[in-house]
Write a protein that holds these residues in place. Structure first.
Motif, short mmCIF file in Angstrom:
data_model
loop_
_atom_site.label_atom_id
_atom_site.label_comp_id
_atom_site.label_asym_id
_atom_site.label_seq_id
_atom_site.Cartn_x
_atom_site.Cartn_y
_atom_site.Cartn_z
N ALA A 1 -3.87 6.93 12.82
CA ALA A 1 -4.66 5.74 13.14
C ALA A 1 -4.94 4.90 11.91
N LEU A 2 -4.91 5.50 10.72
CA LEU A 2 -5.10 4.74 9.50
C LEU A 2 -4.00 3.70 9.33
N LEU A 3 -2.78 4.04 9.71
CA LEU A 3 -1.68 3.07 9.63
C LEU A 3 -1.92 1.88 10.56
N ASP A 4 -2.50 2.15 11.73
CA ASP A 4 -2.80 1.06 12.65
C ASP A 4 -3.86 0.13 12.08
N ARG A 5 -4.84 0.69 11.36
CA ARG A 5 -5.89 -0.15 10.77
C ARG A 5 -5.38 -0.94 9.57
N LEU A 6 -4.24 -0.51 9.01
CA LEU A 6 -3.64 -1.23 7.88
C LEU A 6 -2.42 -2.04 8.31
N ALA A 7 -2.43 -2.47 9.55
CA ALA A 7 -1.30 -3.25 10.06
C ALA A 7 -1.16 -4.58 9.36
N HIS A 8 -2.20 -5.04 8.68
CA HIS A 8 -2.14 -6.32 7.98
C HIS A 8 -1.49 -6.19 6.60
N ALA A 9 -1.08 -4.96 6.23
CA ALA A 9 -0.48 -4.73 4.92
C ALA A 9 0.89 -4.10 5.08
N GLU A 10 1.64 -4.05 3.99
CA GLU A 10 2.94 -3.39 3.96
C GLU A 10 2.73 -1.98 3.43
N ALA B 1 5.11 2.81 9.76
CA ALA B 1 5.12 2.44 8.35
C ALA B 1 6.35 1.59 8.04
N ALA B 2 6.24 0.81 6.97
CA ALA B 2 7.39 0.02 6.53
C ALA B 2 8.45 0.89 5.88
N HIS B 3 8.00 1.98 5.22
CA HIS B 3 8.94 2.85 4.54
C HIS B 3 8.27 4.21 4.38
N VAL C 1 0.84 -1.19 0.00
CA VAL C 1 0.00 0.00 0.00
C VAL C 1 0.88 1.24 0.00
N LEU C 2 0.47 2.22 -0.80
CA LEU C 2 1.13 3.53 -0.79
C LEU C 2 0.14 4.55 -0.26
N LEU C 3 0.48 5.18 0.87
CA LEU C 3 -0.32 6.28 1.42
C LEU C 3 0.30 7.57 0.92
N ALA C 4 -0.34 8.21 -0.04
CA ALA C 4 0.19 9.43 -0.64
C ALA C 4 -0.45 10.64 0.02
N GLY C 5 0.35 11.42 0.71
CA GLY C 5 -0.16 12.59 1.39
C GLY C 5 -0.38 12.33 2.87
N PRO C 6 -0.73 13.39 3.62
CA PRO C 6 -0.92 13.25 5.07
C PRO C 6 -2.23 12.53 5.39
N HIS C 7 -2.16 11.58 6.32
CA HIS C 7 -3.33 10.84 6.77
C HIS C 7 -3.27 10.70 8.29
N ASP C 8 -4.42 10.43 8.87
CA ASP C 8 -4.48 10.20 10.30
C ASP C 8 -3.59 9.01 10.65
N THR D 1 3.75 1.98 2.65
CA THR D 1 4.76 3.00 2.37
C THR D 1 4.07 4.36 2.37
N CYS D 2 4.64 5.32 3.07
CA CYS D 2 4.07 6.67 3.13
C CYS D 2 4.85 7.60 2.22
N LEU D 3 4.11 8.41 1.46
CA LEU D 3 4.69 9.45 0.62
C LEU D 3 4.29 10.79 1.18
N LEU D 4 5.26 11.53 1.76
CA LEU D 4 4.98 12.77 2.46
C LEU D 4 5.88 13.88 1.93
N ARG D 5 5.45 15.12 2.17
CA ARG D 5 6.30 16.26 1.83
C ARG D 5 6.93 16.87 3.07
N SER D 6 6.44 16.51 4.26
CA SER D 6 6.92 17.08 5.51
C SER D 6 7.88 16.11 6.20
N HIS D 7 9.09 16.58 6.49
CA HIS D 7 10.05 15.72 7.19
C HIS D 7 9.65 15.46 8.64
N PRO D 8 9.13 16.44 9.40
CA PRO D 8 8.68 16.13 10.76
C PRO D 8 7.58 15.07 10.77
#
Length: 603
Positions: A58-67, A85-87, A49-56, A69-76
């Motif tokens: 908690a969404l990552l916790d609900r997707l714990a059954h998947a691998e 996240a895996a990556h 899964v690729l999460l593109a952009g900022p998300h809650d 990757t987050c795509l973000l513009r903010s380093h913090p």
């Protein structure tokens, strides 16, 4: 040139990152809300899964059954999410590896926050093309698009084009041709990019923090749905919070539903599109008709599915299906039991909407029929002591649907902890409707001088039930306790709510809303009431003045008569008679006193 940083080498910084900026939402739903439930349904176990952009988060916790990757513009933000996240790739879509594809790409924050302002700008279409390229053949893209003519903009006091805050990197409007402005344009862009749209959900009350996702196609043809009516009203009633809006968003959303335009006025849309050319993702049952976050966050997300026999209640993936713990139920007046949501969704129209429609048309015959049916339905389910339990004890007009089959509770998961007298349950339902009718400024057949409790008694009469104000007072206390449980209020919040409910007057705006339109209507009702009181005061003053003048004339006549010759002659004639009468009375008393000793001796 790629550089990797801690933690554990999960963060990749290809360039263009924003070092002093955060996109993480400030207001978060406890479990990610309906979006997380939808994502958990469409993402199969083990999927990339690729999460593109900022998300809650908690969404990552609900997707714990998947691998993931987050795509973000903010380093913090990348540092904050790296442990979940895996990556994490920081810097925008241009930093995605060309050879990486994913089973599901989720851009539920839209495409604008995916792009960094510090790197090369691709534009909306460029970002879409890059994300589509990251979807493997047979994979899926879940994309959010904000509506430039959405309900949230129609009720906002600040125009969208006046945004000056730091987050307004891109100000979208219908004049920006690079962005699609409606569902049809979005569908055309997706098809042009090589995707096949399969489903679309309308997001209410705001696209970025939706508490309700409703299938857009079903909304277009579900004008009479009591479920959609209740969901839209409940979701949009909480939109105002402490902010001020131009008009009541809940009323506007329900009107749009009955006009067949609720999907068009949605603040945002979530569209699911597939990329052909490969094996499709494993289907995880039917796609939901509705995903709704109601009540306190820990009560989970409700799900409605469409089947051969009609709509049925379902359970969102990962939702705790157990009822609240026993201590919660013992402390509160109501609790939630999600196990009760296992059957079909009762069809029909919402009772509150039918009553409002009849009141606006001054149709007392329809009002009497509906209220008598409502009261008789409650009475048929009382026990030997005349009490109601479970969901029926909370069956108010905004949670009851009416169809040819009769009356039914729409959402039976909320239940009363203790049994309530049937007349108190009826009075609570009628009081809620009466309060909404009067404080909402709706035209109705009753005089403006009637108060909320008085109108509740009148409605009870229409229902052939003899309610008094003492019963209404008990119903208001029950309403405060039940509402506190439904919204997770503490003891102080419940006490404040009870005081507000007891003090509700017809001239007040609705509780909990800050709408200029409703405040203006309340001001007009207050002005009308003040005018009536001024007129009554003026009439009373005129009456007192006329009585005072009459009294003065009478006193003058008495004074005039007391000084006349005839009055004096009469006094001379009457005075000896009065003196003689007094003397006779005194002689009679003396004679009785003299005879008393002789009578005692004879005895």
């Amino acid at each position: 040139m790629k550089t990797e940083t801690a933690p554990a080498g999960r963060i990749t910084v290809p360039g263009g990152e924003m070092l002093a900026w955060s996109d993480l939402p400030k207001k978060r739903l406890a479990d990610g809300g309906p979006l997380a439930a939808l994502a958990a349904r469409i993402v199969p176990p083990g999927a990339r899964v690729l999460l593109a952009g900022p998300h809650d988060p908690a969404l990552l916790d609900r997707l714990a059954h998947a691998e993931v990757t987050c795509l973000l513009r903010s380093h913090p933000d990348a540092v904050a999410l790296a442990e979940r996240a895996a990556h994490v790739v920081v810097g925008g879509p241009a930093g995605l590896p060309d050879d990486e594809t994913y089973d599901v790409v989720i851009a539920a924050a839209g495409l604008d926050p995916v792009e960094s302002v510090e790197g090369a700008r691709l534009g909306w279409n460029g970002v879409l093309a890059r994300l589509v390229a990251a979807v493997r053949p047979g994979g899926a893209l879940l994309l959010r698009l904000d509506n430039p003519l959405g309900l949230h903009r129609l009720v906002d006091t600040t125009p969208w084009y006046a945004a000056r805050d730091n987050s307004a990197w891109v100000i979208g409007g219908v004049l920006d041709q690079s962005h699609p402005a409606n569902r049809d344009q979005l569908r055309e862009r997706l098809v042009s990019a090589g995707l096949h749209p399969t489903a679309c959900w309308a997001a209410y009350p705001v696209g970025g923090a939706a508490t309700a996702l409703l299938a857009a196609d079903q909304l277009d043809r579900g004008a009479g749905s009591g479920l959609f009516d209740a969901v839209l009203h409940g979701a949009c009633a909480g939109l105002t919070g402490t902010a001020t809006v131009l008009q009541d968003p809940a009323r506007l959303a329900v009107d749009a539903l009955h006009a067949g335009r609720a999907a068009d006025l949605a603040p945002g849309w979530l569209t699911l599109a597939r990329r052909p050319g490969g094996p499709d993702l494993p289907a995880d049952g039917d796609l939901p008709v509705a995903l709704v976050q109601t009540g306190p966050p820990d009560t989970g997300v409700l799900e409605v599915l469409d089947g051969p026999s009609g709509w049925r209640w379902g359970r969102a993936t990962g939702t705790d299906t157990k009822a609240p713990a026993a201590p919660f139920a013992s402390r509160e007046a109501a609790y939630r039991d999600l196990d009760a949501l296992s059957g079909p969704v009762p069809p029909g129209r919402l009772l509150r909407t039918l009553l409002l429609d009849a009141a606006l048309r001054r149709d007392l015959t329809t009002l009497r029929t509906l209220l008598r049916g409502y009261a008789a339905w409650l009475a048929d389910h009382t026990d030997a002591d005349g009490r109601l339990t479970g969901a029926l004890a909370l069956a108010s007009a905004d949670n009851v649907v009416v169809s040819d089959a009769g009356y039914a509770v729409l959402d039976p998961s909320w239940r009363a902890t203790d049994a309530l007298p049937g007349d108190v349950v009826l009075a609570r339902g009628l009081w809620r409707f009466a309060a909404g009718l009067l404080t909402g400024g709706y035209a109705n057949p009753w005089p403006s001088t009637v108060d909320v409790a008085g109108l509740t008694v009148v409605l009870g009469g229409l229902a052939d039930r003899d309610l008094d104000r003492a019963t209404v007072a008990k119903a208001v206390r029950a309403e405060a306790a039940i509402t506190a449980a439904l919204h997770g209020l503490d003891a102080d919040g419940q006490a404040n709510l009870a005081g507000e409910l007891r003090a509700v007057e017809p001239t007040d705006p609705p509780i909990g809303t800050h709408s200029y339109q409703q405040v203006r209507e309340a001001w007009l009702r207050q002005r009308e009431e003040i005018s009536r009181l001024v007129a009554l005061t003026r009439w009373t003053e005129e009456l007192l003045t006329s009585r005072e003048r009459a009294l003065r004339r009478a006193e003058a006549k008495i004074g005039l008569l007391s000084g006349s010759i005839s009055y004096r002659v009469g006094r001379l004639a009457i005075t000896p008679a009065r003196l003689a009468k007094r003397g006779a009375r005194a002689a009679k008393r003396r004679a009785r006193a003299a005879l008393a000793p002789k009578q005692e001796e004879q005895q």
